[in-house]
Each structure stands twice: as C-alpha cells, then as structure tokens.
Design an enzyme around this catalytic site. Structure first.
Site, PDB file in Angstrom:
ATOM      1  N   LYS A 215      40.015  53.765  36.137  1.00 14.12           N
ATOM      2  CA  LYS A 215      40.232  54.891  37.048  1.00 14.12           C
ATOM      3  C   LYS A 215      39.024  55.156  37.952  1.00 14.12           C
ATOM      4  O   LYS A 215      39.164  55.712  39.025  1.00 14.12           O
ATOM      5  CB  LYS A 215      40.631  56.131  36.267  1.00 14.12           C
TER       6      LYS A 215
HETATM    7  C1  LIG Z   1      45.408  55.585  33.230  1.00 10.99           C
HETATM    8  C2  LIG Z   1      45.309  54.418  32.324  1.00 10.99           C
HETATM    9  C3  LIG Z   1      46.357  53.484  32.177  1.00 10.99           C
HETATM   10  C4  LIG Z   1      47.689  53.637  32.904  1.00 10.99           C
HETATM   11  O1  LIG Z   1      47.576  53.454  34.284  1.00 10.99           O
HETATM   12  P1  LIG Z   1      48.729  53.995  35.271  1.00 10.99           P
HETATM   13  O2  LIG Z   1      48.168  53.848  36.623  1.00 10.99           O
HETATM   14  O3  LIG Z   1      48.968  55.432  34.891  1.00 10.99           O
HETATM   15  O4  LIG Z   1      49.939  53.147  35.032  1.00 10.99           O
HETATM   16  C5  LIG Z   1      46.163  52.399  31.350  1.00 10.99           C
HETATM   17  N1  LIG Z   1      45.012  52.232  30.651  1.00 10.99           N
HETATM   18  C6  LIG Z   1      43.985  53.112  30.764  1.00 10.99           C
HETATM   19  C7  LIG Z   1      42.762  52.885  29.955  1.00 10.99           C
HETATM   20  C8  LIG Z   1      44.091  54.232  31.597  1.00 10.99           C
HETATM   21  O5  LIG Z   1      43.080  55.105  31.674  1.00 10.99           O
END
Ligand SMILES: *Cc1c(COP(=O)(O)O)cnc(C)c1O
Length: 480
Positions: free
Chosen positions: A123
C-alpha cells in the site's frame, strides 16, 4: 484525459479532470471514476520503456492519466515519491534502487517485491504518491484537509506514513482499541508528527468504521471541518499501482510478444484492478490470477458469475487479515469494462448491491465473454497458507507473508508449462510474525529501522466508540 463515473447515465455525462477527482471519493451518482478511455501504449514505446528507472517510468505512465498538472511539477512529485531511500526496508538491499525488484525463484517463477516501503506493505506504493499529490493540490488551491479513516492495520499505517509532516493535511485515524498486534500498534502510535492523530476506540473495527461513516454523513460537519478520505476507491491509488505492473511486465519479458502472468492476493480488488488496466493499456500481461482467502466473494464471482457481498457475521477474521472483506470496493470498475462500459447496467447491478442484495451474470453474454479478460481465480485457507509458507521456505529459502502465501498457493495451481509467472508480494513477513512462527517455528527478520519499535513512546487517544466523542476530538485538533 477526462474521467467519467461508472454510473453516470445522463445524456451528457460529466467529465472531470484528474485534480478534480483527486481529493473526492465517490462520484455524486455513487459510481467510481475511471478514465473515459484507457491510454494505449504502442509495443515500440513499451520496448523503449524497458530502460527506464522506476521513477522515470512512473512519470511516463502517470502523465498519460494526469494532464492537468504541469509536467515538471508531476516529475518532481514522482521523483520525490519513488526514491531508493524510501524503498529499502526489505531484504536484498543491493536491489533497493529498483524500488520493486523481481526475485526469480526458478526459471519462469518469480516474486515481485512490492513491500519495501516504510510500512512493509504494497500500500505504500500508491499511498506515498497520494500524500505528495494531495499536498501539491491543496497548496495550489490554498486549502487544507482533515483525513478521517478507520483501520485494522495496513491501510492506516500506510496512510499515516504517507501523510506525516505534509502541509495542509491532518490525519485522524481510528483503530480498534487493544485489537491490533503490538507491532501494528507500535508502527502507527509511535509516529510523533503533529499532523497525525491516532484514536483508539473502545470497540471493534466495524464500530470504528461506523463512526467514520456517521461523521462523513453529517454534511455540515464534513464541510465545516473539510473531512476527506484516502480509501481504496481513490483513482490516484489505482493509477499509481498501474506503474508496477508495467515495470514488472517489462522486466520479466525480453522481447515483444512475450507475456507474463501475475498472481494477486486480493481484497478490495484495487491491486488487481490496476493489473487489468495496465493490460488494457498494452502492457505484456497474460493471465491475472486472483487469490482470495476464506472470505471468497471475488473467487465466487470469477467461478460462477454471482457477486454476493457477505453480511457481517459471514465475513470473519483470518490469518491474512488485509483480505478480509465482505464486498470489494473497486470491483465496480472492472464490471464497468465487463459490461461494455454501459453505466445503466452498472447502475442497475449496484442498485441491488447497495440495497444489500447480490447479482448474477452467469446467464448473460457478459459472463460468456469473461474469458476475454483472462482472469482466473482461486482461494486459500489457513491450512493452505501455513503449508505454502513452509513449502516456499523449504524450497527457495524465502519467507513470505500470509497474504503473499495466498497468492502463491493459487498461482501454483494455475501454473502451466512455459508460463512466465510473478507472484505479488503484498507485505513482508515481519508484519505477521505470529503466523510465520506457526508455520516455520521461527520469527521473521525485521528491517533494522523497525527493531524494538514496540518500546518507542506512543501517541494515541483512547475514546469511547461514539460519534460525539470523535467529533469533539476532531473539533479540538482541527485548529492546531
Ligand atoms: C490491502 C492488502 C491486500 C489486498 O489488496 P486489494 O487492493 O484490497 O485487493 C492484500 N495483501 C495485503 C498485505 C494488503 O495490505
């Protein structure tokens, strides 16, 4: 480049510029913003892009989406975001300069490292760009914003690290008191920046999220205190994620015509949506392999054509908690493309969803045409996750986090001979030590900067889970 809403059925759909949609959330009709058309990148140009650094490539890709920020300014924002120093937290420091290095495990199979940013999860890739874009846009307009959010871990910390110290931005982040791991608490609460406010509410995550919704629905309060959000439907986050798909697909292929498949651990469909868009733009991407955990609303859709968001007790906490979703907030963007970009169909389908219902495309031509989009899906359980963490460690000497393991498990199920396949690493194992301990009987290594963070002093206000106390807290601090 203009942006339209997935639900705008008016005869003259409203078209917005990038900076007009940057700070907002949903379109007024409840839809999500998408480019009017996807920019197309010719194979020759893509081939030339193989030489570019991450920041250079990010500028090329993002300037296709952002044409209302002067090029020199956008370049400066991108250069400031994607510095090796900000993305060297992970393993293999000699690769840190690459921002998102590919680590080949065996011929044709690799890990795309996306978690070397400050909070050790993918993220950071988008959130840090968002922080710089917000600061820039607010300064131009002479405005400020108070970002309000609820988190159970990853998103909140990525948002706080991305927004810390930014002019014109304050963050009020609600988290469930006593329900995050000591590491997660330390990551967020140890930030000492004056513009970051951690609020631990006495309740569960849903209580925190309900408070955020209630505050945002109080329109007078919202406009008076300029309340904003950084949630996963924000278009700029998706756009920023397109970059690493382009980068990795070029890094993994050598010549025009070769394609690479990606395995993506999915929750809100934000990450994999960016892969879909990169492919629509012409990046050499073959299959997109979608993996869910036990909360399998997306896997169900890709297998059956039925999209059925879960009700509260049906969604539960798993050992890959960042994928524990009841509905996938970005999925509407893909369905818009699937139904031939017809906003009236999307409006009808989400009319059902917004009323707590579901929809079924199984008997429609849209579902019959789904294979054209080349998605495959699968799911993973706690036992699968543990087994995959073990297997990958034994076979390749590589520790992966539980989310990455979900993706890996489904990737291996869908691997075919001669396929080039990259599994996305969405977090580092250090964030989920308990599950790693269960799988391997040892603790994951931590990046040096995170050693002992549990002992750092923490800044957090503990409040009752009620809207009034949170509003009062915001009123008191929004003038600092
Ligand atoms: C947010 C997240 C996901 C999922 O990603 P999306 O964009 O919501 O599909 C998967 N793994 C981790 C570690 C995350 O923080």
């Amino acid at each position: 480049m203009r942006y339209i809403s997935t639900r705008d059925v008016s005869p003259n759909p409203s078209k917005k510029t990038f900076t007009e949609i940057l700070l907002g959330g949903l379109a007024p009709d409840g839809g999500l913003y998408l480019p009017e058309t996807y920019p197309q990148i010719e194979p020759d140009e893509l081939h030339r892009w193989r030489r570019l650094s991450y920041a250079e490539l990010a500028f090329e890709v993002l300037s296709r989406f952002i044409d209302d920020i002067p090029g020199a300014d956008l370049k400066a924002l991108v250069d400031k975001t994607y510095t090796p120093a900000a993305y060297c937290n992970g393993r293999d420091p000699k690769n840190a300069g690459e921002i998102t290095p590919v680590r080949w495990l065996e011929p044709g199979l690799g890990l795309l490292e996306l978690s070397n940013g400050p909070t050790l999860a993918f993220k950071d890739m988008a959130m840090r760009l968002l922080g710089n874009l917000f600061e820039y846009a607010l300064e131009k307009r002479g405005e400020t914003i108070n970002i309000l959010g609820a988190t159970s871990g990853d998103t909140g910390s990525a948002a706080e690290y991305a927004m810390r110290g930014k002019r014109g931005i304050r963050v009020f982040m609600l988290s469930p008191h006593g329900r995050m791991s000591a590491f997660q608490r330390a990551q967020m609460y140890s930030l000492q920046d004056a513009n970051i406010h951690n609020i631990a509410v006495r309740g569960v995550f849903d209580d925190a999220q309900d408070i955020v919704k209630a505050v945002s629905n109080d329109h007078a309060f919202k406009s008076r205190y300029r309340i904003g959000a950084v949630n996963s439907i924000n278009w700029a986050r998706v756009a920023a994620q397109v970059v690493y798909y382009v980068k990795a697909s070029l890094a993994a292929t050598k010549s025009i015509g070769e394609r690479v498949a990606f395995a993506v651990p999915s929750g809100n469909f934000g990450n994999i949506c960016a892969g879909h868009i990169a492919r629509m733009m012409g990046a050499p991407i073959g299959r997109l392999i979608l993996a869910t955990n036990e909360n399998d609303v997306l896997d169900e859709f890709f297998r059956t054509g039925v999209y059925r968001p879960r009700k509260a007790p049906e969604t539960f906490t798993t050992s890959s908690p960042s994928m524990d979703i009841s509905k996938a907030s970005n999925f509407e963007r893909f369905v818009f493309d699937l139904v031939g970009r017809d906003p009236s169909i999307v409006r009808d389908l989400w009319g059902e969803i917004d009323n707590g219902g579901s929809f079924d495309l199984s008997k429609t031509l849209y579902f019959a045409h789904l294979p054209r989009f080349s998605f495959v899906s699968g799911k993973s359980s706690h036992a699968d996750r543990i087994e995959t963490i073990r297997k990958v460690y034994e076979k390749y000497g590589l520790m992966i986090d539980p989310h990455t393991a979900d993706g890996f498990k489904v990737a291996l199920e869908n691997r075919t001979p001669n396929m080039l396949l990259l599994a996305l690493e969405t977090a580092l194992p250090a964030k989920f030590a308990e599950t790693i301990m269960e799988a391997l009987g040892k603790l994951p290594a931590r990046p040096p900067a995170m050693e002992g963070i549990e002992r750092f002093s923490q800044r957090v206000a503990v409040l009752d889970a009620d809207v009034r106390s949170v509003k009062r807290f915001i009123e008191r601090h929004a003038a600092d």
